[in-house]
Design a protein around this motif. Structure first.
Motif: not given
Length: 811
Positions: A457-466
């Motif tokens: 959220p709010g960081v377009p060049d990052s991802v979260d693997i949940m």
């Protein structure tokens, strides 16, 4: 790395040497190799790309400068040949050297040059005719009799091999040349004009880069000179607002963002990313390096595939090996060596070389699962290893549900995850692109666990693997540690061919989700109320659920931004704000009861009242709390300790009680899922509706809100108006990692005999009810402060007082 492969201006030194040979008509070359020979062979191959013929002579053991050439005698015995070092940068006129050799009828011609400091080289004296009179290898100052040194470049006739014994170590200047001179053989010295640098030390390596950029040496630079001394290779992206002060070099397909500053004698390799605010001066950065925002690199060398995170600092003379991770705000002092595959933890101060310690991240999991910059920290390879580790913690034949948001990065990573799960004997139910709450709900329907990949959220060049457990909730701390251990040991289970997992795509996912919503949440009175609402799907996955849901609710609705936008998988605070302003305008003009805006993955909800005014997230929490507590009249409400204490008054007024939790979403969802819980929220648009699920769910909160408004017959502005105003202020202070513990001790000491709550961080309560909370950030070098008072001035004074306490400890 073999020295010949060290890049100078983004080309290996040996490639510069080979190009020099080709320029002088020397197309057939034998390369003698020993140390890491395969790397040299793999890079240059047979020389076809350079338009040359390369062959290789392997040394099984060190044979010395002459012995290694003797090892290649079979290819050299038919004609005169030139010997040149693969790790010395030069632009000598080799044609003139060869002509000199022929004119003199020499058996050996030694190429000489003049240097200011001859201690590291073999010095040589020649007579007027150019005949060599004397050699001395690596003299002391007391032995120095000339500044003319042996460059290791020779032209020789094949007869010289008669003076070199096979398969034993033999040196030219120490063994062969003295013997030739003793026998009176014609050994000549040619004094060359031009550039020559033996790249054997850090200093000489950095100097060679600077000399190429200063054009002190005549070598090819691969790129375009876009302004004097500023070389940019093909495909590189340099933002117009980046500051470039040449001479410098930017490699192919590198990306330099606005606000970055690259100064003289810096070489940036291929595919390097230089983020906003980064500063590079006299730095040599190899290929595929990530240079994080506000990092500072001066006079250092950085190996390939290394990640330098935010605000890290690397000082003059430091060398970072390949595939290292330099954590944010860490400092690497001058002349420190960090060997390959090492991790420098965030905030570390490194003043000695890091040689033996193994690579290993202290914390794989953050607040949002495993998070990082796409294709820098989170790569497909990492996704495969993570999924393999997760599968290993489950039984063979288990089912895992996978899902993603609508970004291309998440789609690519999810495919890698699915392959790894199937290869580990796990069946996969792939939901494809769905809202996060739908992924959680579907995981809880018969899966052993789930994996959701979304843009941070709010960081377009990052991802979260949940990672989810069998209930669709985030993994517990214990399960995270178990996954961490398997990942660290790299002990992944692999399926036998007959055990490869199945992959299927469940149908009617959205119908199943909405049906469950409508069965579990009270929707009485909605159809009869005649309510009109405006719903903003934010071009995210919520738009996939809303059509069937709104029809079944029987509410008059206007949906805006329903289509998916791959280019906007998340939104900045400014984008969100402008979206809410626009929503407010539509609500007011259409005379709707209220408006709601979902985040791109349908997890969070923002509200606009009937007048089109934005209800800030912390107020929206109180509005929802007031409505739910007034209807239920009993039960418990889960709220983080940073919430205004007015929430306690609202809950108590309606006969309910607040259970305070830490700021961790895991803790809030745990309490929100316990028996007797009627509501939970985090004050940031995250709402828990316990009768449906124990996780944040924007759609469930929306359905709950419509029912409440329909039954109370009150507008949101009326409900908001009856709740007292809160005065909670927040401040973030930069705090070095090394002093975080000291800061918290000072806070407790400064609290004295005042009431202290340690539910999360330290909350100090004044006798008049004012309070301040100090909480160290688990992932960044920051300390968060919250303060509440009867008015903003009072809260501000409290913040100032305790900020001074935190600052004094951090100095």
């Amino acid at each position: 790395m073999p020295k010949p492969l060290l890049p100078v201006a983004n080309r290996p030194i040996m490639e510069h040497v080979l190009r020099l040979l080709k320029r002088h008509g020397l197309n057939e070359t034998v390369v003698t190799v020993q140390f890491l020979a395969s790397l040299v062979k793999n890079y240059f191959g047979d020389g076809e790309e350079l338009g040359m013929e390369l062959s290789y002579a392997n040394e099984e053991k060190p044979l010395g400068t002459a012995g290694s050439v003797k090892n290649a005698e079979e290819a050299l015995k038919d004609d005169a040949f030139l010997v040149i070092s693969g790790d010395a940068l030069t632009d000598f006129d080799l044609t003139d050297l060869i002509n000199f050799h022929k004119e003199k009828g020499a058996l050996v011609t030694v190429c000489l040059t003049r240097v200011p400091n001859p201690l590291e080289f073999g010095i040589t004296i020649v007579d007027e005719e150019g005949k060599v009179e004397r050699f001395l290898e690596k003299p002391t100052w007391g032995q120095v009799f000339s500044d003319t040194v042996n460059t290791g470049i020779y032209v020789m006739e094949p007869e010289v091999f008669d003076y070199v014994d096979p398969d034993v170590p033999v040196d030219w200047s120490g063994d062969v040349f003295p013997q030739l001179m003793k026998e009176g053989k014609p050994v000549y010295g040619y004094i060359a004009e031009g550039y020559w640098e033996d790249v054997g030390t850090h200093e000489s390596y950095v100097k060679a880069q600077a000399d190429v950029l200063e054009r002190k040496v005549d070598v090819d630079i691969d790129g375009f000179e876009i302004s004097p001394g500023v070389w940019v290779a093909e495909g590189a992206e340099v933002h117009p607002d980046a500051v470039l002060r040449g001479p410098l070099y930017i490699g192919d397909y590198a990306k330099v963002e606005a606000g970055a500053e690259i100064r003289e004698h810096t070489v940036v390799g291929s595919n390097v990313v230089v983020k906003t605010g980064a500063f590079l001066h006299k730095a040599v950065v190899a290929d595929n390096v990530y240079v994080g925002p506000h990092s500072n690199l001066r006079g250092c060398v950085v190996g390939k595939n290394t990640d330098i995170m935010r605000a890290a600092r690397i000082e003059d003379g430091a060398v970072i090996g390949d595939e290292c991770l330099v954590g944010e705000e860490s400092i690497i002092q001058g002349n420190v060596r960090v060997y390959p595959f090492k991790t420098i933890e965030a905030g570390a101060f490194v003043n000695t070389s890091v040689i033996w310690e193994s690579r290993g991240q202290a914390h794989l999991f953050g607040a949002r699962g495993v998070s990082g910059i796409l294709n820098v920290e989170i790569t497909p390879e990492l996704a495969v290893r993570l999924a393999g580790a997760y599968a290993t913690t489950l039984k063979k034949g288990s089912t895992v549900t996978t899902a993603r948001d609508h970004s291309r990065g998440a789609r690519a990573l999810k495919r890698a995850v699915i392959s790894a799960l199937q290869a580990s004997a796990i069946d996969v139910r792939d939901l494809e692109n769905v809202p996060l709450p739908v992924a959680r709900q579907q995981t809880a329907r018969g899966s052993a666990g789930g994996i959701m990949i979304r843009t941070t959220p709010g960081v377009p060049d990052s991802v979260d693997i949940m990672f989810f457990d069998g209930q669709g909730a985030d993994l517990s701390q214990g399960s995270q540690r178990k996954l961490d251990r398997v990942f660290a040991r790299q002990e992944y289970r692999r399926a036998f061919p007959g055990e490869i997992g199945d992959l299927h795509f469940p149908s009617s996912v959205f119908d199943s989700y909405t049906g469950s919503l409508l069965r579990n949440i009270d929707i009485t009175g909605i159809a009869e109320s005649g309510l009109k609402v405006v719903v903003d799907a934010s071009n995210g996955s919520s738009g996939l659920v809303l059509p069937s849901l709104l029809g079944k609710l029987g509410v008059d609705s206007l949906t805006i931004n329903p289509g998916l936008d791959e280019s906007r998988p998340t939104e900045s605070a400014d984008m969100r704000r402008s979206g809410l302003v626009r929503l407010g305008e539509i609500v007011a003009s259409s005379r709707a009861a209220f408006g709601v805006r979902f985040d791109p993955v349908g997890e969070r909800l923002s509200l606009v009242d009937e007048k089109g005014r934005i209800i800030e997230d912390d107020r929206a929490l109180l509005v929802m709390l007031d409505l739910i507590a007034a209807e239920r009249r009993s039960g418990r409400v889960a709220l983080p300790v940073t919430t205004t204490r007015i929430a306690e008054q609202v809950a108590a007024y309606h006969g309910t009680q607040v259970e305070w939790t830490t700021t961790s979403p895991d803790d809030l969802t745990r309490v929100g899922g316990e028996e007797g819980a009627i509501f939970g929220g985090d004050g940031k648009g995250g709402f828990i509706v316990p009768e449906f699920s124990s996780v944040y769910d924007g759609t469930a909160a929306f359905v709950r809100l419509i029912g409440l408004v329909a039954r109370t017959q009150l507008t949101l502005s009326q409900i908001d108006a009856r709740i007292p105003r809160a005065h909670v202020l927040r401040r973030d202070l930069a705090t070095p990692w090394a002093v975080k513990g000291l800061v918290m001790r000072r806070v407790v000491e400064a609290a004295g005999d005042r009431s202290v709550d340690t539910t999360d961080g330290v909350r100090v309560v004044e006798t008049d009810g004012r309070w301040v909370m100090v909480l160290p950030d688990p992932a960044e070098a920051v300390t968060h402060l919250w303060a509440e008072g009867p008015d903003d001035a009072s809260a501000q004074a409290l913040l100032d007082e305790w900020s001074a306490v935190v600052d004094s400890a951090g100095r």
